[in-house]
Design an enzyme around this catalytic site. Sequence first.
Site, PDB file in Angstrom:
ATOM      1  N   HIS A  17      -4.371   2.157  -8.667  1.00 19.47           N
ATOM      2  CA  HIS A  17      -4.546   0.780  -8.207  1.00 19.47           C
ATOM      3  C   HIS A  17      -3.625   0.423  -7.042  1.00 19.47           C
ATOM      4  O   HIS A  17      -3.287  -0.752  -6.853  1.00 19.47           O
ATOM      5  CB  HIS A  17      -4.339  -0.198  -9.368  1.00 19.47           C
ATOM      6  CG  HIS A  17      -5.453  -0.161 -10.369  1.00 19.47           C
ATOM      7  ND1 HIS A  17      -6.529  -1.013 -10.330  1.00 19.47           N
ATOM      8  CD2 HIS A  17      -5.668   0.656 -11.416  1.00 19.47           C
ATOM      9  CE1 HIS A  17      -7.350  -0.731 -11.323  1.00 19.47           C
ATOM     10  NE2 HIS A  17      -6.847   0.276 -11.999  1.00 19.47           N
ATOM     11  N   HIS A 104      -3.451   9.827 -23.321  1.00 22.62           N
ATOM     12  CA  HIS A 104      -3.368   9.641 -21.878  1.00 22.62           C
ATOM     13  C   HIS A 104      -1.983  10.088 -21.399  1.00 22.62           C
ATOM     14  O   HIS A 104      -1.171  10.567 -22.197  1.00 22.62           O
ATOM     15  CB  HIS A 104      -3.633   8.174 -21.501  1.00 22.62           C
ATOM     16  CG  HIS A 104      -4.317   7.999 -20.182  1.00 22.62           C
ATOM     17  ND1 HIS A 104      -3.757   8.423 -19.001  1.00 22.62           N
ATOM     18  CD2 HIS A 104      -5.521   7.462 -19.847  1.00 22.62           C
ATOM     19  CE1 HIS A 104      -4.572   8.155 -18.001  1.00 22.62           C
ATOM     20  NE2 HIS A 104      -5.658   7.569 -18.491  1.00 22.62           N
ATOM     21  N   ASP A 352     -15.054   5.291 -17.831  1.00 24.14           N
ATOM     22  CA  ASP A 352     -16.214   6.154 -18.029  1.00 24.14           C
ATOM     23  C   ASP A 352     -16.318   6.570 -19.489  1.00 24.14           C
ATOM     24  O   ASP A 352     -15.331   7.060 -20.070  1.00 24.14           O
ATOM     25  CB  ASP A 352     -16.082   7.422 -17.175  1.00 24.14           C
ATOM     26  CG  ASP A 352     -16.242   7.154 -15.693  1.00 24.14           C
ATOM     27  OD1 ASP A 352     -17.370   6.928 -15.271  1.00 24.14           O
ATOM     28  OD2 ASP A 352     -15.223   7.180 -14.976  1.00 24.14           O
TER      29      ASP A 352
END
Length: 414
Positions: A17, A104, A352
Amino acid sequence: MSTFGTLFRVTTYGESHCASVGAIVDGVPPGLKLSPADIQVQLSRRRPGQSNLTTPRDEKDLVNVQSGVEYGVTLGTPIAMLVKNEDQRPKDYSETDLYPRPSHADYTYLAKYGVKASSGGGRSSARETIGRVAAGAIAEKYLKEAYGIEIVAFVSSVGKVKIPSSVSTQTTDEDDDNSEDVLTPEFRKLLSTVTREEVDKYPTRCPHSETSERMTKRIIRAKEAMDSIGGTVTCVIRNVPAGLGEPVFDKLEAKLAHAMLSIPATKGFEVGSGFRGTEVPGSKHNDYFVARADGRLGTATNWSGGIQGGISNGEDIYFRVGFKSPATISQAQATAQYDGTAGQLAARGRHDPCVVHRAVPIVEAMASIVIMDAVLLQNSRCSSAALLAPVTTLPPSMVLPQRANGCARPSEGN
């Protein structure tokens, strides 16, 4: 680190980002005709929001070439490419200020650097792969023009839904000599003929209509359950010159494995027959040599996947890459905060449900970068050897007829 390659060197930059992502590519030969459109075609295949099977994040991923190209021709100097992050929503990640997302890289990046990006996956996000794809598009164009090399990847499985590729037989120690071929003739034909146009006809990028429909249903089921699912991507590289690869530590399959396993969410790699080849006796698995019409040696089968001893043998190179189910899901998951306090995390944001169909151009890009680097390395060796007098003192079996033996040059007919 963020640089890959020896002579063809790719450095990527940017977080999920931040203002922009991109790459600097060094080692591109001068004189290659190159336009932003040559790069954009692969970036557009990678970008989000292409169908209801992907994240709805709306990024156009338009490339801006900053240097290294004038009047549509490469200068031989570093090529810098920039892609803006336009559809940013960093506030969607406020929960991760407290919770590291299960499976993650939030926790491991913090453990390594002592600081991490405040939103998204930072450098572990798939946004980082934009630079790889842009660099791969340049490598791919050179390889196509100079050698006729074709690189095509496609989705071969989603969850337990698999494109028919091998004969599954239950065998025992007594009857394993009757094992079937590692790959079916139909799948081998697909490897030798499939095109990107055929692959892109399907939203799943699986060029097998019945399997593609089942894959779509499986991905939609994961999406509706606020869950995710993984899969595999198969890639084939055709018209590869013999002699590529740098044994012993930089064998061609080792470099391909390095490249593929550096892609976010990858968990496995196999080349040629892979693990299936461990179940077949050597008498059936060995690739015996035959004479080609042009006088070169070839193999009747290609269970080696085009690589033997870490060096390309002139046959098609094919391999498969495994991608895990995306870690960020919207289901509430029991986990712990950074301070160890137990709690629940239901991630927000746009993600996704399955990444494999978007990973196809990324796999192609990394394959292009590896082969491009191998070509430059081999040609540098051959250029140096060509300055020496011809070898006349060795037995004929120890040297090829041409002085430029082993050089990465186009196969006859390319």
